[in-house]
Design a protein around this motif. Sequence first.
Motif, mmCIF file in Angstrom:
data_model
loop_
_atom_site.group_PDB
_atom_site.id
_atom_site.type_symbol
_atom_site.label_atom_id
_atom_site.label_comp_id
_atom_site.label_asym_id
_atom_site.label_seq_id
_atom_site.Cartn_x
_atom_site.Cartn_y
_atom_site.Cartn_z
ATOM 1 N N GLN A 322 36.140 2.696 20.301
ATOM 2 C CA GLN A 322 37.567 3.158 20.715
ATOM 3 C C GLN A 322 37.172 4.495 21.516
ATOM 4 O O GLN A 322 36.578 5.449 21.198
ATOM 5 C CB GLN A 322 38.180 4.354 19.622
ATOM 6 N N THR A 358 40.393 10.165 21.204
ATOM 7 C CA THR A 358 40.096 9.597 20.381
ATOM 8 C C THR A 358 39.692 10.183 19.070
ATOM 9 O O THR A 358 39.233 10.369 18.048
ATOM 10 C CB THR A 358 38.974 8.657 19.933
ATOM 11 N N TRP A 602 39.656 -0.328 14.513
ATOM 12 C CA TRP A 602 38.742 -0.046 14.627
ATOM 13 C C TRP A 602 38.000 -0.277 13.477
ATOM 14 O O TRP A 602 36.448 -0.265 14.356
ATOM 15 C CB TRP A 602 38.981 1.203 15.307
#
Length: 640
Positions: A322, A358, A602
């Motif tokens: 990510q 992130t 994720w």
Amino acid sequence: MNHPFASETPGRRVGVLALLVWGLAACHRAPEVSADEVEEESSPAVLTIDAMDNEQHVLRGGFPLDSGVFRVELYEGDLLLGEALLEEGRWSIPWQPGAGSESLEVVAYSMTGTELRTRLDFQRLRFTEPEGLYAAEALLTLPTAPDTTTRYTLDGTAPGPSSPVYNTPLVLLNRRGQPAPLSLIPTNPDTSPESWRWKPPATPPMLATVVRLQRFSGETPVGPAEARTYLIGQSASSLPVLSLVTDAENFFGHDQGIYVPGRMHDDSPEGTAGWGTGNYMQDGKEWERPVHVEWFEETGRPVFAQNAGVRIHGSGSAALPQKSLRLYAKEDYGPEWFQAAFFPDHPLTDFKRLLVRTSGQDQQSTKLKDCVLQGFLRQTSLALQACRPTVVFLNGEYWGLHEIRERYDEYYLASHHGLNRKHIVILEGDGLLDTGEAEDAVPYAELLAYVREHDLSAPEHFAHVEARIDVDDFIDYHVAQLYFGNEDWPDNNIKFWRYRGGSATAGAGDGRWRWLMYDLDAAFAGGPEVNSLGRLLRDERLGEPFVVLFRGLMKSPLFRERFIARFHWHLDNTFASERVLARLDAAVERLAPEMSQHIARWRYPESEESWRLEVQRLRDTVQGRPEALRRFLHEELGSP
């Protein structure tokens, strides 16, 4: 779930178009059933209305295969519209909504004599009105104009001359069970270390509906392209939502996609750095792509929508699955500023650039450090990045937890201090130029040379340095970094700035150097007993340009006394354990409702349990940190 192209060799190119074709084909496959859904299979038979092909005007739904259904009819009010085509537990029927369409009812007849019924009541939406993000099943009206044709897409791509023509309201339904092909594209190579290698989602991601439109005169676009995002039949998030919409090739194309290993990895798979290579490691205007940005408050209230530019943000962290993004407001795309109250109690509402971060390397553990830890310092005068946890959707696919952030640059500093951005100088590392002219790096190099050549225990030499740096800012900055025990500093993640408009200006425009606090992902990594002060004072592995100023100033009794006093004040106030824990716990409470869905998307952090363990380690560290630092101040500097 296996990736459909898992057998592809690293060098073989798989286009985004192929993935999207696979995704459309997947619509006709039976959806995967998780263990949590097994119980639902034994529940009473259910008849559904779950898909609409707006281009072909075909409505679809499902029914249990073992229910004995032999006929399905569609009604609008009391009017029978027709009988549906049945095939392996699915039904379909041609249908177009009309001006008076308000509801539909589907009736399924079983050989056992039982009937299954389901009803759909439509909400009316208009594309041109600032509707909320969250909506029930809806009929959406798009704008039209004389002598133009309105064309639209529902997959995130920009409408072109061959895109579907709008001529009747679009039917927007909950997209549960539909494919999410972008989430199945690996975002780092399969040769990446297993600890941060891309993994496919554990469960199908939540899906929004993205409607893009463009008016045409013949094949010529008229006016700008527009987009709207809707979460149909979904409960509201506990966080704001950012929707990003762009042609899939801009993020995932082999040659131009900024989010994948792509061509740059194929051309040089090994690279020279530990993080490897990929399109996502590139920077500059060449790697900027157009994107449509929408921002919604927690309630779903729309705040703004505009076209902008997007690049990957970060260095090593860009290699993680990510990735952080950087948004640019430019006249090339639309408005020149992002104008919105992104951050509560923040003095600014105009932003030239924004980060969609992130949480860097911390995305695998607490996912909150840099955002929360900077917040501890709000009562200081340090430059800090406003931050707000945010849920992101990309082309309608749930893209997980991020943080909307301010970005340190000349626009940030000019806006916060009322300065001319063209006179702002930013250096990084050991004095490398980030923003400004080549000669702007010279004053800092001269300052370091002076410190090397003069004993700052002499008041006149200390005064020379104090005239060139904001000593109070320097102290607060170093106290904070030492409290955090930041192991990725000072020979990394260091930036400082000055205004070269002259020394006559008061405040931040006085021409002195000041420091920028950022990237605290490695904070507290060693626990509460890390002697970060001793490391800064004595560790020979730290590059000399990064420590010469601090070590030189420590020879000054004036500086040393101010430093110790300020450090103790921060430990008693800024970093008091009860204050820090309260703010940390509040941040955890904000993220907790979203962590399950983020982890399923994720697979990092490893699980909710591992996330909570990491958070508890962080809590344990901040509880013990003040006492340990008081001891280090006594041992290293003789502080009482």
